[in-house]
Scaffold this active site. Structure first.
Site, PDB file in Angstrom:
ATOM      1  N   TYR A 167       0.832  -1.208   0.000  1.00  0.00           N
ATOM      2  CA  TYR A 167       0.000   0.000   0.000  1.00  0.00           C
ATOM      3  C   TYR A 167       0.868   1.260   0.000  1.00  0.00           C
ATOM      4  CZ  TYR A 167      -2.789   3.656   2.328  1.00  0.00           C
ATOM      5  OH  TYR A 167      -3.390   4.854   2.683  1.00  0.00           O
ATOM      6  N   GLU A 216       3.403  -3.260   9.379  1.00  0.00           N
ATOM      7  CA  GLU A 216       3.239  -2.160  10.337  1.00  0.00           C
ATOM      8  C   GLU A 216       4.594  -1.581  10.729  1.00  0.00           C
ATOM      9  OE1 GLU A 216       0.312  -1.207  12.133  1.00  0.00           O
ATOM     10  OE2 GLU A 216      -0.796  -3.034  12.601  1.00  0.00           O
TER      11      GLU A 216
HETATM   12  N1  LIG Z   1      -7.638   7.088   7.163  1.00  0.00           N
HETATM   13  C1  LIG Z   1      -6.361   7.416   7.289  1.00  0.00           C
HETATM   14  O1  LIG Z   1      -5.844   7.505   8.415  1.00  0.00           O
HETATM   15  C2  LIG Z   1      -5.520   7.687   6.070  1.00  0.00           C
HETATM   16  C3  LIG Z   1      -4.146   7.888   6.237  1.00  0.00           C
HETATM   17  C4  LIG Z   1      -3.360   8.141   5.108  1.00  0.00           C
HETATM   18  C5  LIG Z   1      -3.942   8.252   3.857  1.00  0.00           C
HETATM   19  N2  LIG Z   1      -5.274   8.036   3.722  1.00  0.00           N
HETATM   20  C6  LIG Z   1      -5.844   8.115   2.377  1.00  0.00           C
HETATM   21  O2  LIG Z   1      -7.065   8.828   2.423  1.00  0.00           O
HETATM   22  C7  LIG Z   1      -7.979   8.310   1.454  1.00  0.00           C
HETATM   23  C8  LIG Z   1      -9.331   8.041   2.078  1.00  0.00           C
HETATM   24  O3  LIG Z   1      -9.193   7.139   3.166  1.00  0.00           O
HETATM   25  P1  LIG Z   1     -10.405   6.816   4.152  1.00  0.00           P
HETATM   26  O4  LIG Z   1      -9.819   6.557   5.485  1.00  0.00           O
HETATM   27  O5  LIG Z   1     -11.463   7.832   4.024  1.00  0.00           O
HETATM   28  O6  LIG Z   1     -10.888   5.414   3.580  1.00  0.00           O
HETATM   29  P2  LIG Z   1     -12.335   4.913   3.107  1.00  0.00           P
HETATM   30  O7  LIG Z   1     -12.186   3.459   2.810  1.00  0.00           O
HETATM   31  O8  LIG Z   1     -13.369   5.330   4.097  1.00  0.00           O
HETATM   32  O9  LIG Z   1     -12.535   5.747   1.777  1.00  0.00           O
HETATM   33  C9  LIG Z   1     -12.082   5.317   0.523  1.00  0.00           C
HETATM   34  C10 LIG Z   1     -13.229   5.481  -0.455  1.00  0.00           C
HETATM   35  O10 LIG Z   1     -12.772   5.133  -1.752  1.00  0.00           O
HETATM   36  C11 LIG Z   1     -13.757   4.310  -2.367  1.00  0.00           C
HETATM   37  N3  LIG Z   1     -13.076   3.455  -3.342  1.00  0.00           N
HETATM   38  C12 LIG Z   1     -12.196   2.463  -3.103  1.00  0.00           C
HETATM   39  N4  LIG Z   1     -11.798   1.910  -4.250  1.00  0.00           N
HETATM   40  C13 LIG Z   1     -12.435   2.580  -5.248  1.00  0.00           C
HETATM   41  C14 LIG Z   1     -12.445   2.464  -6.652  1.00  0.00           C
HETATM   42  N5  LIG Z   1     -11.706   1.543  -7.300  1.00  0.00           N
HETATM   43  N6  LIG Z   1     -13.229   3.307  -7.367  1.00  0.00           N
HETATM   44  C15 LIG Z   1     -13.995   4.241  -6.740  1.00  0.00           C
HETATM   45  N7  LIG Z   1     -14.018   4.393  -5.406  1.00  0.00           N
HETATM   46  C16 LIG Z   1     -13.256   3.569  -4.664  1.00  0.00           C
HETATM   47  C17 LIG Z   1     -14.384   3.530  -1.243  1.00  0.00           C
HETATM   48  O11 LIG Z   1     -15.671   3.023  -1.538  1.00  0.00           O
HETATM   49  C18 LIG Z   1     -14.417   4.578  -0.138  1.00  0.00           C
HETATM   50  O12 LIG Z   1     -15.605   5.320  -0.158  1.00  0.00           O
HETATM   51  C19 LIG Z   1      -7.284   7.088   0.848  1.00  0.00           C
HETATM   52  O13 LIG Z   1      -6.705   7.487  -0.378  1.00  0.00           O
HETATM   53  C20 LIG Z   1      -6.205   6.737   1.835  1.00  0.00           C
HETATM   54  O14 LIG Z   1      -5.090   6.122   1.206  1.00  0.00           O
HETATM   55  C21 LIG Z   1      -6.076   7.748   4.791  1.00  0.00           C
END
Ligand SMILES: NC(=O)c1ccc[n+]([C@@H]2O[C@H](COP(=O)([O-])OP(=O)(O)OC[C@H]3O[C@@H](n4cnc5c(N)ncnc54)[C@H](O)[C@@H]3O)[C@@H](O)[C@H]2O)c1
Length: 313
Positions: free
Chosen positions: A142, A269
């Site tokens: 990832y 991790e």
């Molecule tokens: N949550 C964290 O702590 C964190 C930390 C670092 C980076 N991020 C980044 O933030 C972003 C959002 O994370 P989140 O925590 O809200 O996760 P989440 O899983 O709640 O949101 C991701 C969204 O993307 C959608 N999705 C996944 N694959 C898809 C596809 N192929 N086509 C269309 N939609 C798709 C999912 O349905 C979901 O609604 C991600 O890019 C993640 O890498 C999150």
């Protein structure tokens, strides 16, 4: 401005979409609902149920919406799934992202905002907090897939002048985070404690992460609409918070009285990470504001009031 938000049915980007709407922007959301939920989508946003890897459909949406900004949050973000299914992870995070970046150039999008990761990009670090000049050496698929898109953005600015900002997120937490997911320890602990279940800490509780509340992440996405051109910016407090401290904070907020159980650390991790966000402060005036104590209070309250406690949907 007209903004296309990918992943807007998910935890972070649904809040970001609300933040944009509140600031008077027009928002269209693309999400395949794989982990996101329809009820997270703000009612005044236009919604397209679409996979970001379906480039024909995405191109149609872009020709219809003609966004000035693309804010890309859709991702495969399950670290363990990335280790189990590296091709799937790469298809969504690299190919899906690259397709969007390519279309952003083709349709003269003014700016591409990308939600990357600080937590999984730097790998095992010697000291914390790290700034953006620290080498990236992810120890999970990832992390590799997420920073690969950063490289493409750099390339597309160099070759075609695409304006972008990369935000390297810390551990983001708050209402709507999935308490049944594999990550999102605040939400997971909160649900378990509110149900009276004993939470599990992976490792001995000394692993550390940098935790930023969702409202501060929304503020960053708003300010970066016209700041940080061509920059890669850490977002974080710069503070390394242990798993055990999170356990204690959630315990205090939830009224749970037990102790955690412990299990081995899971693959992929890192031991410690915290992000130095001095550059985001310097170029965009961004600093986090919501303390861990306050943010955990809001999150526990939200989970207590939602029907998450009733049953696993
Ligand atoms: N949550 C964290 O702590 C964190 C930390 C670092 C980076 N991020 C980044 O933030 C972003 C959002 O994370 P989140 O925590 O809200 O996760 P989440 O899983 O709640 O949101 C991701 C969204 O993307 C959608 N999705 C996944 N694959 C898809 C596809 N192929 N086509 C269309 N939609 C798709 C999912 O349905 C979901 O609604 C991600 O890019 C993640 O890498 C999150």
């Amino acid at each position: 401005m007209k903004i296309l938000v990918t992943g807007g049915a998910g935890f972070i980007a649904s809040h970001v979409s609300e933040g944009y709407l509140k600031a008077g922007h027009s928002v269209a959301i693309v999400d395949d609902l794989s982990t996101g939920k329809r009820e997270n989508i703000p009612s005044s946003a236009r919604f397209y149920d679409c996979d970001v890897t379906d480039l024909t459909a995405i191109e149609q949406i872009i020709t219809q919406e003609r966004p000035e900004i693309i804010n890309h949050h859709a991702a495969q973000m399950d670290v363990r799934r990335s280790v189990r299914e590296p091709l799937f992870d790469a298809r969504v995070n690299i190919l899906g992202g690259l397709g969007l970046v390519d279309l952003a150039v083709k349709y003269k999008v003014c700016k591409f905002l990308y939600a990357s990761t600080g937590g999984a990009s730097y790998g095992q670090v010697e000291t914390v907090p790290v700034n953006e000049s620290h080498p990236t050496a992810p120890i999970c698929h990832y992390g590799v897939s997420k920073i690969t898109l950063e490289r493409y953005l750099f390339l597309y600015k160099h070759l075609y002048g695409l304006n972008y900002t990369v935000m390297r997120y810390p551990n983001v937490y708050g209402p709507r985070q999935n308490p049944y997911g594999e990550a999102g320890v605040v939400a997971i602990f909160a649900l378990q404690m509110l149900r009276g279940d004993q939470p599990t800490i992976f490792g001995d509780g000394s692993k550390t992460r940098d935790y930023v509340f969702i409202d501060d992440i929304v503020a960053a996405n708003v300010v970066m609409l016209d700041k940080g051109e061509g920059e890669t910016l850490n977002l974080g407090w710069g503070e390394a918070v242990s798993d055990y401290r999170i356990f204690e904070e959630v315990r205090a907020a939830s009224g749970y009285s037990g102790d955690p159980k412990y299990a081995p650390v899971r693959p992929g991790e890192v031991e410690h990470i915290a992000l130095d966000a001095s550059k985001a402060r310097a170029v965009a005036g961004w600093t986090p504001k919501v303390s861990l104590h306050e943010g955990i209070g809001h999150t526990v309250k939200f989970i207590g009031q939602s029907n998450a406690c009733a049953a696993n949907p």
